[in-house]
Structures are given as structure tokens and as C-alpha cells.
Enzyme design. Structure first.
Site, PDB file in Angstrom:
ATOM      1  CE1 TYR A 132      15.266  59.602 -10.915  1.00 28.54           C
ATOM      2  CE2 TYR A 132      14.140  61.693 -11.229  1.00 28.54           C
ATOM      3  CZ  TYR A 132      14.096  60.311 -11.121  1.00 28.54           C
ATOM      4  OH  TYR A 132      12.905  59.643 -11.198  1.00 28.54           O
TER       5      TYR A 132
ATOM      6  NE  ARG B 238       4.388  61.064  -8.515  1.00 33.12           N
ATOM      7  CZ  ARG B 238       5.245  61.278  -9.517  1.00 33.12           C
ATOM      8  NH1 ARG B 238       6.254  60.438  -9.728  1.00 33.12           N
ATOM      9  NH2 ARG B 238       5.109  62.314 -10.305  1.00 33.12           N
TER      10      ARG B 238
ATOM     11  CD  GLU C 253       9.576  60.724 -11.157  1.00 34.04           C
ATOM     12  OE1 GLU C 253      10.681  60.812 -11.725  1.00 34.04           O
ATOM     13  OE2 GLU C 253       8.487  60.909 -11.726  1.00 34.04           O
TER      14      GLU C 253
ATOM     15  CG  ASN D  50       9.830  64.022  -9.474  1.00 34.80           C
ATOM     16  OD1 ASN D  50       9.241  63.708  -8.437  1.00 34.80           O
ATOM     17  ND2 ASN D  50       9.340  63.782 -10.676  1.00 34.80           N
TER      18      ASN D  50
ATOM     19  CG  HIS E 248       4.505  60.940 -15.746  1.00 33.29           C
ATOM     20  ND1 HIS E 248       4.929  60.721 -14.459  1.00 33.29           N
ATOM     21  CD2 HIS E 248       5.615  60.873 -16.510  1.00 33.29           C
ATOM     22  CE1 HIS E 248       6.237  60.517 -14.438  1.00 33.29           C
ATOM     23  NE2 HIS E 248       6.682  60.600 -15.696  1.00 33.29           N
TER      24      HIS E 248
ATOM     25  CD  GLU F 232      10.245  64.866 -13.768  1.00 33.68           C
ATOM     26  OE1 GLU F 232      10.504  64.711 -14.978  1.00 33.68           O
ATOM     27  OE2 GLU F 232      10.829  64.235 -12.870  1.00 33.68           O
TER      28      GLU F 232
HETATM   29  O1  IFM Z   1      11.547  58.160 -16.083  1.00 39.27           O
HETATM   30  C1  IFM Z   1      11.533  59.486 -15.714  1.00 39.27           C
HETATM   31  C2  IFM Z   1      10.166  59.889 -15.218  1.00 39.27           C
HETATM   32  O2  IFM Z   1       9.193  59.652 -16.168  1.00 39.27           O
HETATM   33  C3  IFM Z   1      10.150  61.349 -14.886  1.00 39.27           C
HETATM   34  N1  IFM Z   1      11.229  61.701 -14.005  1.00 39.27           N
HETATM   35  C4  IFM Z   1      12.539  61.240 -14.332  1.00 39.27           C
HETATM   36  C5  IFM Z   1      12.523  59.753 -14.616  1.00 39.27           C
HETATM   37  C6  IFM Z   1      13.927  59.269 -14.970  1.00 39.27           C
HETATM   38  O3  IFM Z   1      14.383  59.908 -16.110  1.00 39.27           O
END
Ligand code: IFM
Length: 496
Positions: free
Chosen positions: A324, A106, A401, A322, A150, A195
Site C-alpha cells: 500500500y 481472492r 492486495e 500486499n 484472514h 499478513e
Molecule cells: O483491509 C485490509 C486487509 O484486510 C488487509 N490488508 C490491508 C487492507 C487495508 O487496510
């Protein structure tokens, strides 16, 4: 502490704790779990974060070139001028991906490489670069998953108003037609935006991302124009792609917990701003009524024109997710002018709108944490996938992500023993598998990131890569997490 489990589109009154039907280890540290046939294992990067060659071959400046060169905006004054030099090391990086056995890669296309000013004819050198990238992937049996945006908006478009202006969505449609024509015979999956929450709220509200504006009304206008750009780009890509690509968008969902008595209200508000502001128009064809009401003191949403919602609301083959960490929110009563000036100014976390006597703030989460200070919560990924699959039952999902920043070093034997990143990935792959085993239609998983890279406001201080990049020599070294991931891809199961 009140912990409220978040169901993304559920009214706050109906939020209840869900007891997940799961098997396996409670700490999510499983091994041996086998993924379904056809599951896509990939890794991801983004143009400004890895490419470098910022002013070569006709590339124009983006808002991130401007922002990173503005003193005080990015840690250490770092910029993406060189980054990982991926632009010049394309073949080496393609071989690296092949050596890891990736099913898919990606990447994002830098709009200012294709149109230096964001308008006008295509820059052939820019097209050629991405064409070489796509061909190089296909030659190695790796599916190209291309994101159109992006975050590297051509600076001349920002000078005309950026995402706060409708003209940027118009320009994006033309750009999408250019890349659809050039690459739509070979790209496997098109992703319109990455995002948009970050682009709108961090870029135009909170100001920590380019273009660094602090204008709540502009942030909400940006939300709409990004949504519109997504819809228009889908139409343009469908009209110009001669292959059989899949279509998608990637959202960074907020998995919310609340503290205090006002927790359900705080969650509802942030859910509206951060999640439903995008899923509403994209997947349901409407903005949520409560979002319009919550933000009425900031904007009347008159930038939404007749026909916009129909343009935005289009089928997508896969919804990019995405994830985290989770986020915890609290409702504040009697917000003071000082609190408003302390940063509660229009990021999805800072919702002390003008005229409002209440604010929602993000509060610290229980650890453990990654080097970003983000809490490690694999159960949040499982919850998110279950929640999305409940809300949008016919919508296949893809984790576009997931990954973690930790400090790491090359040891004397040349290896990079990044134990914490490997553990983070194991736990999140376990979470994804748990969602799959509960019936979620999850199609794939992209680890962020293939390479250590330019981490926006943090510059090169935070390393997310499964491949280490020495930013002096630009040498690449596969970390232990990268070797572990290669094993996972080969075995189609979480290794020991
Ligand atoms: O590095 C970023 C990415 O560009 C977008 N999503 C979160 C990642 C980590 O912060």
C-alpha cells in the site's frame, strides 16, 4: 533527510541507492501498457470484512467479534455483524464480479464458520457456503483464490492462548485438512495466511487489532506459531486437495526508508521483524540471526522446536505480496520509560524492548496521502517487486492486495467518480508493469477491495472498494475505478 532505499534481505552496510532501469512517465501515470498473456487480474475481500451473518448457520464467535464489541476498540462501535451482507447476497456479488470481467477472486474462509470452537468436526453449513461460492465462481469462469486465515481466529482458541500458543498451530493444521478435503478439488490457489505481521504484532504487541494484547514476547511467539501454522497447513492442504491447486502465502512487506544517522540500523531491525521474520523460515528455512539477537531481551525463542523449521520451509507456487505504501523509520538513543509506555511495545514499529536503550520509531512520510494517512508511493511497489525477485529469483510473485481508501459519493447521475482511487490504481499498475518489464516473474494483481467493507479498527469509515456499498441499504454501485478496472481486464492493458 537521508533516504535509504530498502533491499529487503541486504545487510545494512550494503544498502545503496538503486537507479531503476525504467521507461515511461516518471510519475507512473501510464496508459496503454500491455500485460503478458496469462496475467491474472482479480479483486480481493476477506470474510469478516464482508460476510456479515456473524451468528448464523453455526458460525462461532471470532476474536474480531469480541474485539469489535469491546467499547473503544473500533471506530463508531462498528462490527462485522452485517458488514456487506455478502453471505446472503452471494449470487448478486458473483454476478458483480462477472460483470467486471475478473479473472480471479481472492476471498478468505472464516475459520469459525467451519469449526465454531476452532476444533472438532466440520460445520456442514459453513462448508456449503464456501462450496457454493467456489462453484459460483467457476460457473462464471472466475478462479477461486482462497485464504485460510484472514484474522478471524475462533474466540475459544484465543481463550486457550491464541497464536501465542502452539496449540493454535496444531488446530490450524486440522482446519486446513477439513477445507482441503471439502474444496481442494476446485480451489485454484490456496493461500495459508494473510499478513501474519498484522496478526502477530498488531494483535499481540501493539494491540490495535484483535485480540488487543500488549505482550512483546507473545507477539514473537505468535510470529513463530503463525509460521508453523503456514507450513503445517501446506502439508495438510497438499495431502487432502484432489485437484491441482497452487499454494501460496500472503505477506505485507515493509518497504523501508530511514532518517537520521541510525537509518541503516533502524531499517535492518524493522526489516528483520517485519519481513525476514517470515521470509526467513518460510523461504530459507531459518530465522535470521540478527533478529534472534535483536529480540534476545524479550524471548529466547525456545518455542521453536526441533523439526519446526523443516515443517515451515516448503515450496510455494506463488508468493503473495500486499503493498500500500512505504514506511520511514528512525533510531532513537536513550529510550525512556515514557517512550516505551507511549506505544513502543512490540509492534514491528515499536521496538523499545525491555532492557533496551534504543528504540526504532516510524516517522511521518512525505505525502500525498490516502484517506488512511498512508503515503502514495508507486515506486515502492516497483522496488519491492524487484527486491523480492532478486532475493528469491525462482519464486513467482503475485500482488494479492493493492488499493486505496478515499472518500467518495454517489453523484446525481448515479456514478461514483472516485478520481483519486483510479489515479492510485493507474500508478500502481504502472509500477507493476515496470517491474514486469525488468524481468520480475509477476503472475497477477488483485485490487483491494472489491467492495467497501469493514476496515478493522476504522469500521466502515474508510472505503477501499472499487464498488461502493451503501451501508444503510447495502446497495452496490460500481465506482469509476471499477469501470476503469473492468476496461483494464478486458483490454489486458492500462486504459487511458
Ligand atoms: O483491509 C485490509 C486487509 O484486510 C488487509 N490488508 C490491508 C487492507 C487495508 O487496510
Amino acid at each position: 533527510m537521508t533516504q535509504v532505499q530498502h533491499h529487503l534481505d541486504t545487510p545494512a552496510s550494503q544498502i545503496s541507492n538503486r537507479v531503476a532501469v525504467t521507461q515511461g512517465r516518471p510519475d507512473y501515470r501510464d496508459s496503454g501498457l500491455v500485460f503478458p498473456v496469462g496475467f491474472t487480474f482479480g479483486s480481493a475481500t476477506a470474510s469478516y470484512q464482508v460476510e456479515g451473518a456473524a451468528s448464523e448457520d453455526g458460525r462461532g464467535p471470532s476474536i474480531w467479534d469480541t474485539f469489535s464489541k469491546t467499547p473503544g476498540k473500533v471506530w463508531n462501535g462498528d462490527t462485522g455483524d452485517v458488514a456487506c451482507d455478502h453471505y446472503h447476497r452471494l449470487d448478486e456479488d458473483l454476478d458483480l464480479m462477472a460483470s467486471l470481467g475478473l479473472d480471479a477472486y481472492r476471498f478468505s474462509i472464516a475459520w469459525p464458520r467451519i469449526q465454531a470452537s476452532g476444533r472438532g468436526p466440520a460445520n456442514q453449513a459453513g462448508i456449503d457456503f464456501y462450496s457454493r461460492l467456489v462453484d459460483g465462481l467457476l460457473e462464471r469462469g472466475i478462479k477461486p483464490v482462497a485464504t485460510l486465515y484472514h484474522w478471524d481466529l475462533p474466540q475459544p482458541l484465543e481463550d486457550l492462548g491464541g497464536w501465542a500458543s502452539r496449540a493454535t498451530a496444531d488446530a490450524f493444521e486440522d482446519y486446513a485438512a477439513i477445507v482441503g478435503t471439502a474444496l481442494g478439488d476446485r480451489v485454484h490457489t490456496w493461500t495459508t495466511l494473510n499478513e501474519p505481521w498484522c496478526s502477530a504484532y498488531l494483535g499481540y504487541g501493539q494491540g490495535g487489532h484483535a485480540p488487543g494484547r500488549h505482550e512483546p514476547a507473545a507477539a514473537l511467539a505468535a510470529v513463530h506459531h503463525l509460521n508453523l501454522a503456514h507450513g503445517r497447513a501446506l502439508t495438510a492442504l497438499r495431502a487432502t486437495s484432489t485437484g491441482t491447486p497452487e499454494y501460496s502465502v500472503t505477506l505485507n512487506f515493509h518497504v523501508l526508508r530511514g532518517v537520521g544517522e541510525g537509518a541503516p540500523e533502524a531499517i535492518r531491525r524493522i526489516d528483520g521483524l517485519a519481513n525476514r521474520a517470515f521470509t526467513g523460515p518460510m523461504l530459507r528455512g531459518e530465522y535470521p540471526a540478527d533478529l534472534l539477537e535483536d529480540t534476545a531481551s524479550v524471548t529466547d525463542w525456545s518455542f521453536v522446536q526441533d523439526g519446526d523449521l523443516a515443517a515451515i520451509h516448503q515450496p510455494i507456487d506463488v508468493l503473495g505480496v500486499n503493498y500500500y505504501s512505504t514506511a520511514t523509520v528512525r533510531l532513537w538513543d536513550g529510550v525512556s520509560e515514557k517512550q516505551m509506555n507511549d506505544g513502543h511495545k512490540g509492534a514491528a514499529g515499536g521496538t523499545a524492548w525491555p532492557g533496551s536503550d534504543q528504540a526504532v520509531e516510524f516517522v511521518e512520510q512525505p505525502g500525498p496521502y490516502t484517506a488512511m494517512g498512508w503515503n502514495i508511493a508507486p515506486e515502492g511497489l516497483e522496488e519491492l517487486l524487484l527486491s523480492l525477485s532478486e532475493q528469491f529469483p525462482d519464486q513467482p510473485l503475485m500482488i494479492t492486495e493493492n488499493g486505496a481508501a478515499f472518500e467518495d459519493e454517489v453523484s446525481e447521475d448515479g456514478s461514483v467518480p472516485d478520481v483519486e482511487r483510479l489515479d492510485y490504481l493507474r500508478r500502481h499498475f504502472t509500477a507493476a508493469h515496470r517491474a514486469l518489464s525488468q524481468g520480475v516473474d509477476l503472475r497477477g494483481y488483485f485490487v483491494w477491495s472489491l467492495l467497501d467493507n469493514f476496515e478493522w479498527g476504522y469500521g466502515y469509515a474508510k472505503r477501499f472498494g472499487i464498488v461502493r456499498v451503501d451501508f444503510e441499504t447495502l446497495e452496490r454501485t460500481v465506482k469509476d475505478s471499477g469501470h476503469w478496472y473492468a476496461d483494464l481486464v478486458r483490454e489486458r492493458a492500462i486504459p487511458a
